[in-house]
Motif scaffolding. Structure first.
Motif, PDB file in Angstrom:
ATOM      1  N   VAL A 102       1.072  -1.079  -0.061  1.00 38.55           N
ATOM      2  CA  VAL A 102      -0.068   0.135  -0.124  1.00 38.55           C
ATOM      3  C   VAL A 102       1.062   1.191   0.035  1.00 38.55           C
ATOM      4  O   VAL A 102       0.336   2.300  -0.295  1.00 38.55           O
ATOM      5  CB  VAL A 102      -0.993  -0.070   0.975  1.00 38.55           C
ATOM      6  CG1 VAL A 102      -1.951  -1.139   1.170  1.00 38.55           C
ATOM      7  CG2 VAL A 102      -0.470   0.130   2.467  1.00 38.55           C
ATOM      8  N   GLN A 103       1.943   1.100   0.805  1.00 35.01           N
ATOM      9  CA  GLN A 103       3.116   2.508   0.230  1.00 35.01           C
ATOM     10  C   GLN A 103       3.334   2.539  -0.986  1.00 35.01           C
ATOM     11  O   GLN A 103       3.687   3.590  -1.446  1.00 35.01           O
ATOM     12  CB  GLN A 103       4.278   2.134   1.062  1.00 35.01           C
ATOM     13  CG  GLN A 103       4.158   2.182   2.716  1.00 35.01           C
ATOM     14  CD  GLN A 103       5.460   1.576   3.559  1.00 35.01           C
ATOM     15  OE1 GLN A 103       6.058   0.645   3.414  1.00 35.01           O
ATOM     16  NE2 GLN A 103       5.902   2.590   4.164  1.00 35.01           N
ATOM     17  N   ARG A 104       3.531   1.601  -1.980  1.00 32.29           N
ATOM     18  CA  ARG A 104       3.447   2.081  -3.383  1.00 32.29           C
ATOM     19  C   ARG A 104       2.481   2.016  -4.127  1.00 32.29           C
ATOM     20  O   ARG A 104       2.458   2.234  -5.163  1.00 32.29           O
ATOM     21  CB  ARG A 104       4.182   0.708  -3.768  1.00 32.29           C
ATOM     22  CG  ARG A 104       5.465   0.340  -3.067  1.00 32.29           C
ATOM     23  CD  ARG A 104       6.261  -1.029  -3.361  1.00 32.29           C
ATOM     24  NE  ARG A 104       7.435  -1.358  -2.406  1.00 32.29           N
ATOM     25  CZ  ARG A 104       8.440  -2.140  -2.709  1.00 32.29           C
ATOM     26  NH1 ARG A 104       8.507  -2.588  -3.841  1.00 32.29           N
ATOM     27  NH2 ARG A 104       9.140  -2.409  -1.717  1.00 32.29           N
ATOM     28  N   GLY A 105       1.243   2.393  -3.592  1.00 27.61           N
ATOM     29  CA  GLY A 105      -0.015   2.775  -3.990  1.00 27.61           C
ATOM     30  C   GLY A 105      -0.928   1.551  -4.674  1.00 27.61           C
ATOM     31  O   GLY A 105      -1.878   1.893  -5.516  1.00 27.61           O
ATOM     32  N   LEU A 106      -0.609   0.441  -4.274  1.00 25.80           N
ATOM     33  CA  LEU A 106      -1.254  -0.811  -4.690  1.00 25.80           C
ATOM     34  C   LEU A 106      -2.637  -0.890  -3.923  1.00 25.80           C
ATOM     35  O   LEU A 106      -2.644  -0.721  -2.941  1.00 25.80           O
ATOM     36  CB  LEU A 106      -0.583  -1.889  -4.870  1.00 25.80           C
ATOM     37  CG  LEU A 106       0.284  -2.387  -6.031  1.00 25.80           C
ATOM     38  CD1 LEU A 106       1.420  -1.316  -6.049  1.00 25.80           C
ATOM     39  CD2 LEU A 106       0.718  -3.869  -6.067  1.00 25.80           C
ATOM     40  N   LYS A 107      -3.661  -1.596  -4.610  1.00 25.57           N
ATOM     41  CA  LYS A 107      -5.013  -1.981  -3.818  1.00 25.57           C
ATOM     42  C   LYS A 107      -5.111  -3.414  -3.290  1.00 25.57           C
ATOM     43  O   LYS A 107      -4.532  -4.231  -4.210  1.00 25.57           O
ATOM     44  CB  LYS A 107      -6.174  -1.821  -4.711  1.00 25.57           C
ATOM     45  CG  LYS A 107      -7.619  -1.893  -4.074  1.00 25.57           C
ATOM     46  CD  LYS A 107      -8.569  -1.772  -4.989  1.00 25.57           C
ATOM     47  CE  LYS A 107     -10.129  -2.280  -4.358  1.00 25.57           C
ATOM     48  NZ  LYS A 107     -11.241  -1.836  -5.143  1.00 25.57           N
ATOM     49  N   VAL A 108      -5.108  -3.529  -2.042  1.00 28.41           N
ATOM     50  CA  VAL A 108      -4.498  -4.541  -1.270  1.00 28.41           C
ATOM     51  C   VAL A 108      -5.704  -5.223  -0.517  1.00 28.41           C
ATOM     52  O   VAL A 108      -6.267  -4.332   0.170  1.00 28.41           O
ATOM     53  CB  VAL A 108      -3.273  -4.598  -0.547  1.00 28.41           C
ATOM     54  CG1 VAL A 108      -2.918  -5.706   0.296  1.00 28.41           C
ATOM     55  CG2 VAL A 108      -2.101  -4.183  -1.422  1.00 28.41           C
ATOM     56  N   LEU A 109      -6.147  -6.743  -0.563  1.00 28.53           N
ATOM     57  CA  LEU A 109      -6.728  -7.160   0.507  1.00 28.53           C
ATOM     58  C   LEU A 109      -6.080  -8.270   1.133  1.00 28.53           C
ATOM     59  O   LEU A 109      -5.171  -8.987   0.690  1.00 28.53           O
ATOM     60  CB  LEU A 109      -8.107  -7.954  -0.306  1.00 28.53           C
ATOM     61  CG  LEU A 109      -8.839  -8.822   0.399  1.00 28.53           C
ATOM     62  CD1 LEU A 109      -9.856  -8.187   1.391  1.00 28.53           C
ATOM     63  CD2 LEU A 109      -9.933  -9.541  -0.698  1.00 28.53           C
ATOM     64  N   VAL A 110      -6.335  -8.299   2.519  1.00 31.96           N
ATOM     65  CA  VAL A 110      -5.725  -9.418   3.426  1.00 31.96           C
ATOM     66  C   VAL A 110      -7.000 -10.071   3.922  1.00 31.96           C
ATOM     67  O   VAL A 110      -7.764  -9.446   4.526  1.00 31.96           O
ATOM     68  CB  VAL A 110      -4.944  -8.728   4.479  1.00 31.96           C
ATOM     69  CG1 VAL A 110      -4.428  -9.835   5.318  1.00 31.96           C
ATOM     70  CG2 VAL A 110      -3.823  -7.826   3.983  1.00 31.96           C
ATOM     71  N   CYS A 111      -6.945 -11.354   3.484  1.00 32.63           N
ATOM     72  CA  CYS A 111      -8.063 -12.431   4.076  1.00 32.63           C
ATOM     73  C   CYS A 111      -7.376 -13.060   5.152  1.00 32.63           C
ATOM     74  O   CYS A 111      -6.461 -13.944   4.923  1.00 32.63           O
ATOM     75  CB  CYS A 111      -8.600 -13.139   2.884  1.00 32.63           C
ATOM     76  SG  CYS A 111      -9.580 -12.163   1.946  1.00 32.63           S
TER      77      CYS A 111
END
Length: 443
Positions: A38-47
């Motif tokens: 997320v620091q690099r601007g990506l959309k992230v999901l943690v399950c």
């Protein structure tokens, strides 16, 4: 659950339809990978199938050290300690990190020679680790009831609070736009045209360009239907924590019969520095040849037993169809009972070494499952056969300490950036290319 209490953290309730990266596993590795992405601007999901840090990420000793690491891990560990030092400021919360040093005590010249051998691996990295004599050892080990021959001292190492760190970092992931969903098991990968297209969860599918599996002791089960032969076994470690103790040592130390780490609450985490429990399971036979060198090296430090885990894994640890409940839903958290005799031995040894510990009370005991590889070095790797799939596992008890740097390295691999440290030793193909990886003796 028998594990230590974990700081509460708000998480998300709904799954998105699409993300850039889906991360399976809400422990220290998964959450640190999410933060780096997320620091690099990506959309992230943690399950996370259970709750954040519910397994070994909250049950470990809390050591953040570069000292006495496997030579293949030293660069990763040095970077991690430096990242830990900046973590409180980065996330705006208390992770418990303090740079208080690590001491490995020597009782005789043989011990000194052992650590001097390791220092040969450390010198190219210009580490702060060095040998000290009896007087300096006594000055560091406040309240010790006896003198020791000497020690290896690493003042730049530190300690953190496992029950605080993952929640604090997870909150920052969410502030930066990342999504974290608990009690959402991932049953498997969605693969289309030979590459990753997303994940299949118990709540439905999520499209994703990349999937990172950071599920610790569950990695072998998850990779099995993918045709990946991951040689991984589970080792049970057992720990206790005391109530507040006055007049004890600071930092963390490895002494004859026990290891300690001072806690922010004034108590100590204490464990047997050598003994661990290994339950024989079906994979013990499947991977016997892979783990034989490690078993020969560590046999004296393992308590082997045949118990209910063999039947449990024989009957239930197998892939299920993705439209049916999976083993990840049936067992949300690996929560083994502590081995009390190991804790009693460690606590007694601590009481003999430090009179203050002899007066301490045991506040809690717990155990956790360590995800071990044949060479005790992690897998931080992609797979050419499954483009878009990455694996971060097998940290062999070192995951908490190296977590921030492991997450950064995984983010480098996922985004195609130049890796900040050489990932060669962490490649999965070392298990398939004839390398026959094994532990490094003398560390």
């Amino acid at each position: 659950m028998m594990g230590p209490p974990i700081d509460p953290v708000e998480t998300d309730t709904h799954l998105p339809s699409h993300v850039d990266v889906a991360i399976v596993g809400g422990g220290i590795i998964g959450i640190c990978t999410a933060l780096a992405l997320v620091q690099r601007g990506l959309k992230v999901l943690v399950c996370e199938k259970g709750h954040l840090a519910g397994e070994q990420s909250s049950r470990n000793w809390g050591w953040c050290r570069a000292a006495r690491r496997d030579p293949r891990e030293i660069a990763l560990a040095i970077a991690a300690v430096d990242m830990w030092a900046d973590m409180n400021a980065l996330v705006g919360a208390e992770t418990g990190f303090r740079r208080t040093g690590t001491i490995f005590v020597c009782e005789n010249d043989k011990d000194v020679a052992y650590y001097e051998d390791w220092l040969e691996h450390a010198r190219p990295h210009q580490m702060s680790s060095h040998m000290i004599g009896a007087d300096e050892t006594a000055a560091i080990l406040t309240g010790a009831g006896r003198r020791y021959h000497g020690a290896m001292w690493t003042p730049t190492d530190g300690r953190a609070e496992p029950q605080k760190a993952v929640p604090a970092i997870a909150a920052e992931v969410r502030r930066r736009g990342g999504l974290i969903v608990e009690r959402c098991a991932v049953r498997g990968l969605d693969i289309a045209a030979g590459r990753v297209a997303g994940i299949v969860t118990e709540r439905g599918r999520v499209a994703a360009d990349t999937v990172v599996f950071a599920g610790g002791a569950w990695s072998r089960l998850f990779t099995l239907p993918l045709g990946i032969r991951l040689p991984q076994l589970k080792v049970q470690a057992t720990v206790l924590r005391t109530g507040p103790v006055e007049g004890g040592p600071d930092g963390e130390g490895w002494l004859p019969g026990f290891a300690f780490r001072k806690r922010l609450d004034g108590g100590y985490t204490i464990a047997n520095g050598r003994s661990n429990l290994y339950s024989i399971v079906p994979d013990s036979f499947r991977f016997a040849w892979d783990f034989l060198p490690a078993l020969m090296l560590e046999f004296a430090n393992l308590s082997l037993r045949l118990d209910g885990r063999f039947k449990e894994e024989f009957l239930n640890w197998r892939p299920a169809a993705m439209d049916r409940p999976s083993p990840f839903e049936r067992v949300r958290t690996l929560d083994p009972e502590p081995v009390e005799w190991m804790n009693r031995q460690a606590f007694a040894a601590a009481g003999k070494a430090f009179p203050a510990f002899a007066k301490a009370t045991i506040a809690q005991q717990w155990a956790g499952m360590i995800d071990a590889t044949p060479d005790a070095v992690p897998v931080i790797s992609g797979f050419d056969e499954i483009p878009g799939f990455y694996l971060a596992t097998g940290f062999s008890g070192h995951g908490f300490g190296v977590g921030p740097a492991a997450g950064r390295l995984m983010a480098d691999l996922v985004t195609g950036a130049t890796p900040f440290t050489d990932p060669t030793d962490f490649r999965f193909t070392r298990f398939t290319d004839g390398s026959r990886p094994r532990p490094v003796t003398g560390v």
